[in-house]
Enzyme design. Structure first.
Site, short mmCIF file in Angstrom:
data_model
loop_
_atom_site.label_atom_id
_atom_site.label_comp_id
_atom_site.label_asym_id
_atom_site.label_seq_id
_atom_site.Cartn_x
_atom_site.Cartn_y
_atom_site.Cartn_z
N ASP A 195 -60.39 16.75 -11.83
CA ASP A 195 -59.15 17.00 -12.56
C ASP A 195 -59.54 17.68 -13.87
O ASP A 195 -60.69 17.60 -14.30
CB ASP A 195 -58.44 15.67 -12.81
CG ASP A 195 -57.30 15.80 -13.79
OD1 ASP A 195 -56.44 16.67 -13.56
OD2 ASP A 195 -57.27 15.06 -14.79
N ASP A 253 -53.57 11.80 -10.37
CA ASP A 253 -54.81 11.98 -9.60
C ASP A 253 -54.94 10.94 -8.49
O ASP A 253 -55.80 11.09 -7.61
CB ASP A 253 -56.03 11.87 -10.53
CG ASP A 253 -56.05 12.95 -11.59
OD1 ASP A 253 -55.71 14.10 -11.26
OD2 ASP A 253 -56.39 12.64 -12.74
#
Length: 722
Positions: free
Chosen positions: A420, A621
């Site tokens: 991420d 996420d």
């Protein structure tokens, strides 16, 4: 139940009396026969069983009865631990060795040509004490195994030493007067002594593998100083309640999780992050039980106690990882399940073969004894769990929490690491660089106050960059995952977010498209501010810039040096994503991804043949962390991210990603090395013993040393030695 997921419950038990991998297989089979039990996994190194049922878990009494029927004992994990018997076991080894020494000396002198041997009955007396007193455990456990219709290491030792002792007594009784009888009392006594010594050393080594858990638990103080009714009183930590105010002086460990309400100082959070650096704490800062208060006087409002505390959760994760069973261990357990019957069969064939070939029963018996005592299912059973215990403990001390053995196995196979962006690769602390109104009717300050009011209820990193105490907070605030936020301010319905959010509300952004493209190409993140009622229109554009974490580029380079591909999956626009990717040397970039699109991207990468590790820290996420072969969460992020991941990094240092993957590879090299030696001992030793090339004494010593060497091999993970 069609269309529904059946409820599953689980319970953990402590198993007492296991000595080898064959014991593990037998306990597992017994537990699986209990009605309602779906699965049972038993770990020899931790001496724990994890039982899963298809509904309300079978009662403890039923599970304990099943374990008892298999020849062992089960206790609850919260029951008082058995008293430490290591000192008694040590003295048993010492006394057994002292009684066996005259037999060994006599044998050595005889082999050297000297004519000294203890009288036969003296040898019998010494050997009998060792055999039937110090070796009584082998008979008890071997008999329990036989009653359960199985075999174990104790049965092999009992059979082998009894055969050596029995043939010696027979020779002593039947040899004609004037002829020296062929006696093997020294073999029986020394085998028992060697096995006792090996198990004592093995138990000590296995005790060291649990040191990480003990060290973590020891961090929390037993007492806390609490303010109650205007006074400070000292209470056991178990009596502290959520909301209590706990006071701390410099140099004291923090007893509870909480929030600082008075004072300021530095705290060493090495127990949490693995890094012994002072962290400044002030009013509003969160502190964790077990950390060390270095130099300030603090008052803390308790927010979590007992099992809900961070330290308890860390201990739980480490215990769960150490108790979990790697897939390779399941194969080993299946092998061990048939190991003892096969060894007994080989010993019987050895006995019959040598008797038929030589006509010498005593020679045949001694070679069969060698086969029985060289066999070592203990080493097979310990190779994998001890390496996992030591490796996960070493990782915990360095700020890496490994959730289970499956995560370890996935980590060693990773070929691609996906990150991420915000908060993972970058600091996650963006600053506002540009505010561009869409019309001259609005000023940048007007737009800032509107945006700050919208973001007053959000914890997104961009929201923190817009905080302004002068802004009126929005009403009817709502977060729109992966797109932005919405709310009402002064009768106006406003939205703030990305291109997707504007498109869903039919807000045109053409008039600022050129400015947006220029800012995006420079690597800025963009948010559009628009009004949806009473008059839908674009109000303006806000640009943010974030910076890469220190060491991020070096961490990516280290992953490349390991031969891994690095990708970035982000909800930010292509411009911001490509800017960070170019700065850090990332191979692949996918931008403007919603949470489900991140998970879909992971699925595509896996379908292309990559074994994917996903590294993230946010709620968005979580789907990708759960979809990846291995999820790695930053503990600096959200709880849901950590719950979705197999591995948690307790500090935001990206170098830990490569270190974790390297450690997993090293743990698996240790496991393979341990299994190689465990199998080698048996694959080489049993044929040599069957061929008559090993004496029972040497066979017994080799068997004892095999378990010790396998555990010692695992303990090297603690020191960093290869």
């Amino acid at each position: 139940m069609d269309g529904m997921t059946a409820r599953q419950d689980s319970v953990d038990l402590r198993i007492v009396g296991m000595t080898c991998a064959s014991c593990v297989s037998r306990v597992e089979r017994a537990l699986k026969k209990v009605p309602g039990v779906v699965s049972a996994e038993v770990n020899l190194a931790t001496e724990r069983a994890h039982v899963v049922s298809g509904g309300p878990v079978a009662g403890f009494d039923a599970l304990a009865a099943a374990v008892g029927g298999a020849g062992y004992a089960a206790t609850r994990l919260d029951a008082p631990a058995a008293p430490d018997t290591s000192a008694d076991e040590f003295w048993q080894v010492v006394i057994a060795a002292a009684l066996s020494a005259p037999l060994l000396i006599g044998m050595a002198l005889h082999m050297a040509g000297a004519r000294f041997m203890l009288p036969g009955w003296a040898q019998c007396a010494l050997a009998s004490v060792v055999q039937f007193w110090f070796g009584r455990h082998f008979y008890a456990q071997g008999w329990k195994a036989l009653r359960a219709g199985a075999g174990n290491m104790d049965l092999l030792v009992a059979l082998g030493t009894s055969a050596a002792w029995g043939i010696s007594v027979y020779a002593l009784l039947t040899t004609p007067a004037g002829q020296p009888p062929a006696l093997y009392f020294e073999s029986a006594a020394l085998i028992v002594t060697f096995v006792l010594a090996g198990r004592w050393l093995e138990a000590r080594a296995r005790g060291q593998t649990a040191s990480a858990i003990r060290a973590l638990i020891a961090l929390r103080p037993d007492t806390a100083r609490v303010r109650r009714d205007g006074q400070e009183i000292t209470l056991p930590v178990a009596q502290v309640r959520v909301g209590d105010v706990v006071t701390l002086r410099p140099g004291e460990r923090i007893p509870v999780d909480g929030s600082v309400i008075e004072g300021e100082g530095s705290v060493d959070e090495a127990m949490l992050t693995g890094e012994s650096l002072p962290v400044t704490k002030q009013v509003g800062s969160q502190v964790t039980g077990g950390a060390m208060n270095l130099d300030g006087s603090l008052a803390i409002a308790t927010t979590a106690i007992g099992a809900d505390s961070m330290l308890a959760r860390i201990v739980g994760l480490v215990e769960g990882a150490q108790a979990s069973k790697a897939p390779v261990q399941r194969m080993v357990d299946r092998v061990a399940g048939v190991f003892v019957p096969v060894v007994v069969g080989i010993a019987l064939l050895t006995l019959l073969g040598w008797w038929a070939a030589t006509g010498q029963l005593e020679r045949a018996v001694i070679d069969a004894v060698s086969v029985l005592v060289i066999a070592c299912p203990c080493a097979l059973g310990l190779a994998t769990p001890t390496a996992i215990m030591v490796g996960t403990g070493a990782a915990a001390r360095r700020g890496v929490l490994i959730g289970n053995a499956d995560a370890l196995e996935a980590a060693k196979n990773v070929t691609l690491v996906a990150f991420d962006k915000t908060g993972t690769l970058t600091e996650g602390k963006p600053r506002v660089t540009d505010i561009v109104p869409a019309t001259p009717d609005d000023t940048p300050d007007d737009l800032r106050l509107l945006a700050a009011g919208l973001q007053a209820g959000s914890e997104h990193p961009l929201a923190r960059a817009l905080r302004d105490p002068a802004a009126a907070p929005a009403t009817r605030f709502r977060a729109i995952p992966g797109r932005g936020v919405a709310g009402d301010i002064a009768g106006r319905s406003l939205i703030l977010g990305n291109d997707h959010l504007m498109a869903t509300h039919d807000i045109a952004t053409d008039e600022l498209a050129d400015t947006a493209a220029r800012l995006a190409d420079a690597g800025h993140s963009l948010s559009w501010l628009a009004e949806t009622a009473p008059h839908p229109r674009l109000l303006g554009l806000i640009a943010f810039a974030d910076t890469a974490k220190p060491g991020a580029r070096a961490a990516i380079a280290e992953l490349h040096a390991m031969g891994l591909t690095v990708a970035m999956l982000t909800g930010d626009g292509p411009g911001a994503a490509q800017g960070i990717a170019a700065e850090l040397g990332i191979d692949q970039v996918e931008a403007s991804l919603l949470p489900d699109a991140k998970a879909a991207a992971i699925t595509r990468l896996r379908a292309g043949g990559a074994v994917v590790a996903m590294v993230g820290d946010g709620i968005n996420d979580a789907p990708a962390l759960a979809t990846a072969d291995l999820g790695i969460a930053m503990a600096t992020g959200t709880d849901i991210a950590m719950h979705s991941a197999g591995i948690t990094l307790m500090r935001g240092d990206l170098a830990l990603v490569a270190a974790t993957l390297k450690l997993s590879r090293r743990i698996w090299r240790t496991i393979r090395r341990g299994l190689f030696w465990a199998f080698a001992y048996n694959m080489i030793g049993i044929p040599l013993a069957a061929a008559g090339l090993l004496s029972p004494v040497i066979a017994g010593a080799a068997m004892a040393l095999s378990s010790v060497s396998v555990v010692g091999n695992a303990l090297l993970l603690r020191t960093g030695k290869k």
